[in-house]
Design a protein around this motif. Sequence first.
Motif, PDB file in Angstrom:
ATOM      1  N   THR A  99       0.820  -1.212   0.000  1.00 22.33           N
ATOM      2  CA  THR A  99       0.000   0.000   0.000  1.00 22.33           C
ATOM      3  C   THR A  99       0.856   1.266   0.000  1.00 22.33           C
ATOM      4  O   THR A  99       0.458   2.278  -0.582  1.00 22.33           O
ATOM      5  N   TYR A 100       2.031   1.204   0.624  1.00 20.76           N
ATOM      6  CA  TYR A 100       2.906   2.383   0.658  1.00 20.76           C
ATOM      7  C   TYR A 100       3.329   2.794  -0.746  1.00 20.76           C
ATOM      8  O   TYR A 100       3.629   3.964  -0.993  1.00 20.76           O
ATOM      9  N   SER A 101       3.387   1.839  -1.658  1.00 21.31           N
ATOM     10  CA  SER A 101       3.862   2.119  -3.015  1.00 21.31           C
ATOM     11  C   SER A 101       2.841   2.856  -3.871  1.00 21.31           C
ATOM     12  O   SER A 101       3.215   3.543  -4.817  1.00 21.31           O
ATOM     13  N   VAL A 102       1.557   2.699  -3.552  1.00 15.86           N
ATOM     14  CA  VAL A 102       0.509   3.255  -4.416  1.00 15.86           C
ATOM     15  C   VAL A 102       0.676   4.760  -4.638  1.00 15.86           C
ATOM     16  O   VAL A 102       0.760   5.209  -5.794  1.00 15.86           O
ATOM     17  N   PRO A 103       0.725   5.601  -3.587  1.00 13.87           N
ATOM     18  CA  PRO A 103       0.844   7.043  -3.859  1.00 13.87           C
ATOM     19  C   PRO A 103       2.157   7.410  -4.545  1.00 13.87           C
ATOM     20  O   PRO A 103       2.188   8.330  -5.372  1.00 13.87           O
ATOM     21  N   ILE A 104       3.217   6.683  -4.245  1.00 15.68           N
ATOM     22  CA  ILE A 104       4.510   6.957  -4.884  1.00 15.68           C
ATOM     23  C   ILE A 104       4.415   6.681  -6.380  1.00 15.68           C
ATOM     24  O   ILE A 104       4.849   7.498  -7.204  1.00 15.68           O
ATOM     25  N   GLN A 105       3.824   5.536  -6.736  1.00 14.80           N
ATOM     26  CA  GLN A 105       3.686   5.187  -8.155  1.00 14.80           C
ATOM     27  C   GLN A 105       2.770   6.178  -8.878  1.00 14.80           C
ATOM     28  O   GLN A 105       3.018   6.531 -10.031  1.00 14.80           O
ATOM     29  N   ILE A 106       1.729   6.617  -8.211  1.00 20.94           N
ATOM     30  CA  ILE A 106       0.819   7.598  -8.815  1.00 20.94           C
ATOM     31  C   ILE A 106       1.565   8.900  -9.111  1.00 20.94           C
ATOM     32  O   ILE A 106       1.467   9.458 -10.212  1.00 20.94           O
ATOM     33  N   ILE A 107       2.331   9.381  -8.151  1.00 19.39           N
ATOM     34  CA  ILE A 107       3.089  10.626  -8.338  1.00 19.39           C
ATOM     35  C   ILE A 107       4.118  10.467  -9.446  1.00 19.39           C
ATOM     36  O   ILE A 107       4.277  11.352 -10.300  1.00 19.39           O
ATOM     37  N   ILE A 108       4.825   9.340  -9.462  1.00 23.00           N
ATOM     38  CA  ILE A 108       5.823   9.095 -10.513  1.00 23.00           C
ATOM     39  C   ILE A 108       5.156   9.151 -11.887  1.00 23.00           C
ATOM     40  O   ILE A 108       5.667   9.786 -12.810  1.00 23.00           O
ATOM     41  N   TYR A 109       4.009   8.496 -12.020  1.00 28.77           N
ATOM     42  CA  TYR A 109       3.318   8.515 -13.314  1.00 28.77           C
ATOM     43  C   TYR A 109       2.908   9.936 -13.697  1.00 28.77           C
ATOM     44  O   TYR A 109       3.100  10.353 -14.843  1.00 28.77           O
ATOM     45  N   LEU A 110       2.342  10.661 -12.754  1.00 20.30           N
ATOM     46  CA  LEU A 110       1.874  12.017 -13.064  1.00 20.30           C
ATOM     47  C   LEU A 110       3.023  12.941 -13.458  1.00 20.30           C
ATOM     48  O   LEU A 110       2.877  13.762 -14.380  1.00 20.30           O
ATOM     49  N   VAL A 111       4.163  12.814 -12.807  1.00 27.38           N
ATOM     50  CA  VAL A 111       5.323  13.631 -13.189  1.00 27.38           C
ATOM     51  C   VAL A 111       5.800  13.228 -14.582  1.00 27.38           C
ATOM     52  O   VAL A 111       6.111  14.089 -15.415  1.00 27.38           O
ATOM     53  N   ALA A 112       5.845  11.930 -14.854  1.00 24.37           N
ATOM     54  CA  ALA A 112       6.255  11.474 -16.187  1.00 24.37           C
ATOM     55  C   ALA A 112       5.286  11.994 -17.251  1.00 24.37           C
ATOM     56  O   ALA A 112       5.707  12.417 -18.333  1.00 24.37           O
ATOM     57  N   HIS A 113       3.996  11.963 -16.943  1.00 32.01           N
ATOM     58  CA  HIS A 113       2.992  12.500 -17.867  1.00 32.01           C
ATOM     59  C   HIS A 113       3.271  13.982 -18.140  1.00 32.01           C
ATOM     60  O   HIS A 113       3.278  14.421 -19.296  1.00 32.01           O
ATOM     61  N   TYR A 114       3.494  14.734 -17.079  1.00 30.91           N
ATOM     62  CA  TYR A 114       3.793  16.159 -17.216  1.00 30.91           C
ATOM     63  C   TYR A 114       5.037  16.365 -18.091  1.00 30.91           C
ATOM     64  O   TYR A 114       5.033  17.193 -19.009  1.00 30.91           O
TER      65      TYR A 114
END
Length: 188
Positions: free
Chosen positions: A159-174
Amino acid sequence: MGHKENVNKLIDENIVEIHKLIQKKIEIWSDYVVFSGLWWLGVGLSVIPWIIWYVFRKKNSTDRILYAGLFIMTISLALDILGDQFSLWHYRYNVLPIVPTYFPWDITLMPVSVMILLQVKANGNPFIKAILFGLFSAYLAEPFFHWLEIYVPTKWRYTYSVPIQIIIYLVAHYLSRREKFSPIYQKK
């Protein structure tokens, strides 16, 4: 002996011990890991996704997507090294013996997965894609590698990984949407 000399001595002794442990790790790797089934799986996971991406990528977006992929590699390696160093998790069956992270995950699976997601339904909602990526990575990919006994979480929960992975994806998208690059050279 002064304070600085004591500190230097402690650091030097620690480096010698670390070197001995690295040598032992290389010995274990060369005796038991290299050419094992899980080692070959790691080699395949390091190469095959890149081939698939290369064949199916949108050619006119290659540079832009690789830019985001390089970010993913860098942040994945940095966070994985931190997690390993703080004993939150560790890996077995490394493709390369002296890399403390799982090379296929950081250099291939994370960046290629994100690069493919950035291209599929490129105008789709990035938040939905980020959430799906975070959930898939944390609740399917991590448990799968744990089940294979490659990834060993010690003080970490999926569960700790979920927000980290979400942020990583959003930064990559940006990053993949940036267009304000000035030319390096003047056209004649």
